[in-house]
Design a protein around this motif. Structure first.
Motif, PDB file in Angstrom:
ATOM      1  N   PRO A   1     -73.305   5.036 -24.768  1.00  0.00           N
ATOM      2  CA  PRO A   1     -73.388   3.971 -23.750  1.00  0.00           C
ATOM      3  C   PRO A   1     -72.615   4.293 -22.473  1.00  0.00           C
ATOM      4  N   ASP A   2     -71.463   4.971 -22.584  1.00  0.00           N
ATOM      5  CA  ASP A   2     -70.722   5.348 -21.383  1.00  0.00           C
ATOM      6  C   ASP A   2     -71.524   6.303 -20.519  1.00  0.00           C
ATOM      7  N   THR A   3     -72.217   7.246 -21.137  1.00  0.00           N
ATOM      8  CA  THR A   3     -73.034   8.190 -20.386  1.00  0.00           C
ATOM      9  C   THR A   3     -74.166   7.464 -19.666  1.00  0.00           C
ATOM     10  N   ILE A   4     -74.764   6.487 -20.318  1.00  0.00           N
ATOM     11  CA  ILE A   4     -75.840   5.708 -19.689  1.00  0.00           C
ATOM     12  C   ILE A   4     -75.287   4.922 -18.498  1.00  0.00           C
ATOM     13  N   ARG A   5     -74.084   4.336 -18.670  1.00  0.00           N
ATOM     14  CA  ARG A   5     -73.464   3.612 -17.554  1.00  0.00           C
ATOM     15  C   ARG A   5     -73.155   4.560 -16.405  1.00  0.00           C
ATOM     16  N   MET A   6     -72.660   5.748 -16.727  1.00  0.00           N
ATOM     17  CA  MET A   6     -72.353   6.735 -15.686  1.00  0.00           C
ATOM     18  C   MET A   6     -73.606   7.126 -14.918  1.00  0.00           C
ATOM     19  N   GLN A   7     -74.724   7.293 -15.634  1.00  0.00           N
ATOM     20  CA  GLN A   7     -75.982   7.633 -14.962  1.00  0.00           C
ATOM     21  C   GLN A   7     -76.388   6.533 -13.988  1.00  0.00           C
TER      22      GLN A   7
ATOM     23  N   TYR B   1     -69.735  -2.739 -14.097  1.00  0.00           N
ATOM     24  CA  TYR B   1     -68.896  -1.922 -14.989  1.00  0.00           C
ATOM     25  C   TYR B   1     -67.512  -1.830 -14.356  1.00  0.00           C
ATOM     26  N   SER B   2     -66.709  -2.847 -14.559  1.00  0.00           N
ATOM     27  CA  SER B   2     -65.458  -3.007 -13.816  1.00  0.00           C
ATOM     28  C   SER B   2     -64.439  -1.895 -14.053  1.00  0.00           C
ATOM     29  N   ASP B   3     -64.458  -1.239 -15.190  1.00  0.00           N
ATOM     30  CA  ASP B   3     -63.454  -0.211 -15.487  1.00  0.00           C
ATOM     31  C   ASP B   3     -63.966   1.212 -15.306  1.00  0.00           C
ATOM     32  N   LEU B   4     -65.146   1.388 -14.780  1.00  0.00           N
ATOM     33  CA  LEU B   4     -65.736   2.721 -14.686  1.00  0.00           C
ATOM     34  C   LEU B   4     -65.887   3.151 -13.231  1.00  0.00           C
ATOM     35  N   PHE B   5     -65.154   4.194 -12.870  1.00  0.00           N
ATOM     36  CA  PHE B   5     -65.205   4.776 -11.531  1.00  0.00           C
ATOM     37  C   PHE B   5     -65.512   6.255 -11.678  1.00  0.00           C
ATOM     38  N   LEU B   6     -66.229   6.814 -10.709  1.00  0.00           N
ATOM     39  CA  LEU B   6     -66.562   8.238 -10.737  1.00  0.00           C
ATOM     40  C   LEU B   6     -66.266   8.867  -9.382  1.00  0.00           C
ATOM     41  N   GLN B   7     -65.950  10.131  -9.428  1.00  0.00           N
ATOM     42  CA  GLN B   7     -65.736  10.904  -8.209  1.00  0.00           C
ATOM     43  C   GLN B   7     -67.098  11.131  -7.544  1.00  0.00           C
ATOM     44  N   PRO B   8     -67.194  11.025  -6.202  1.00  0.00           N
ATOM     45  CA  PRO B   8     -68.462  11.333  -5.538  1.00  0.00           C
ATOM     46  C   PRO B   8     -68.917  12.752  -5.878  1.00  0.00           C
ATOM     47  N   GLY B   9     -70.199  12.910  -6.135  1.00  0.00           N
ATOM     48  CA  GLY B   9     -70.747  14.212  -6.505  1.00  0.00           C
ATOM     49  C   GLY B   9     -70.664  14.489  -8.001  1.00  0.00           C
TER      50      GLY B   9
END
Length: 139
Positions: free
Chosen positions: A24-30, A94-102
């Motif tokens: 599920p985390d991978t799906i949220r990241m996508q 997804y309040s706790d999920l942040f990603l680096q640009p790129g």
């Protein structure tokens, strides 16, 4: 020999459960990468850790009155630490999920699918060997 196949079956099921739990985390990241919605956060602290020969760069930042952390690459870490601001990919759902640009999530997705397929085949083959009357390997 049945003990070996039973242990292999148990190991396959456990690893399958671990990989499926992370799916599920991978799906949220996508979804976050696809939306490409960027938010500006205030960087509170930048930390660098040495784990053996590996360097881990972490940003501590504040967003919506909540302190969060994120592992990032060295170049991005250096840039954000000097500016004390960072632009991160984020969706409010997804309040706790942040990603680096790129950030590229495809590699994680493909490796999870491969592991799920391999562990499923291993579990099925183990069950077949446990309930079969002939030996798995001829001597």
């Amino acid at each position: 020999m049945k003990l070996f196949w039973g242990a292999l079956l148990l190991g396959s099921i456990l690893l399958l459960a671990v990989v499926i739990n992370g799916k599920p985390d991978t799906i949220r990241m996508q979804k976050i990468v696809k939306a490409n919605h960027r938010v500006v956060v205030n960087v509170l602290d930048c930390s660098e850790a040495h784990i053996g020969k590996t360097h881990v760069y972490t940003l501590w930042f504040k967003y919506a009155s909540k302190v969060q952390s994120l592992r990032v690459g060295k170049e991005y870490w250096t840039d954000c630490c000097s500016k004390k601001k960072a632009e991160l990919l984020h969706l409010t759902s997804y309040s706790d999920l942040f990603l680096q640009p790129g950030y590229r999530v495809n590699n994680e997705f493909y490796s999870q699918i491969t592991l799920i397929a391999m562990m499923s085949m291993c579990a099925i083959y183990s069950v077949m060997q446990i309930f079969s009357n002939k030996p798995a390997f001829d001597k």
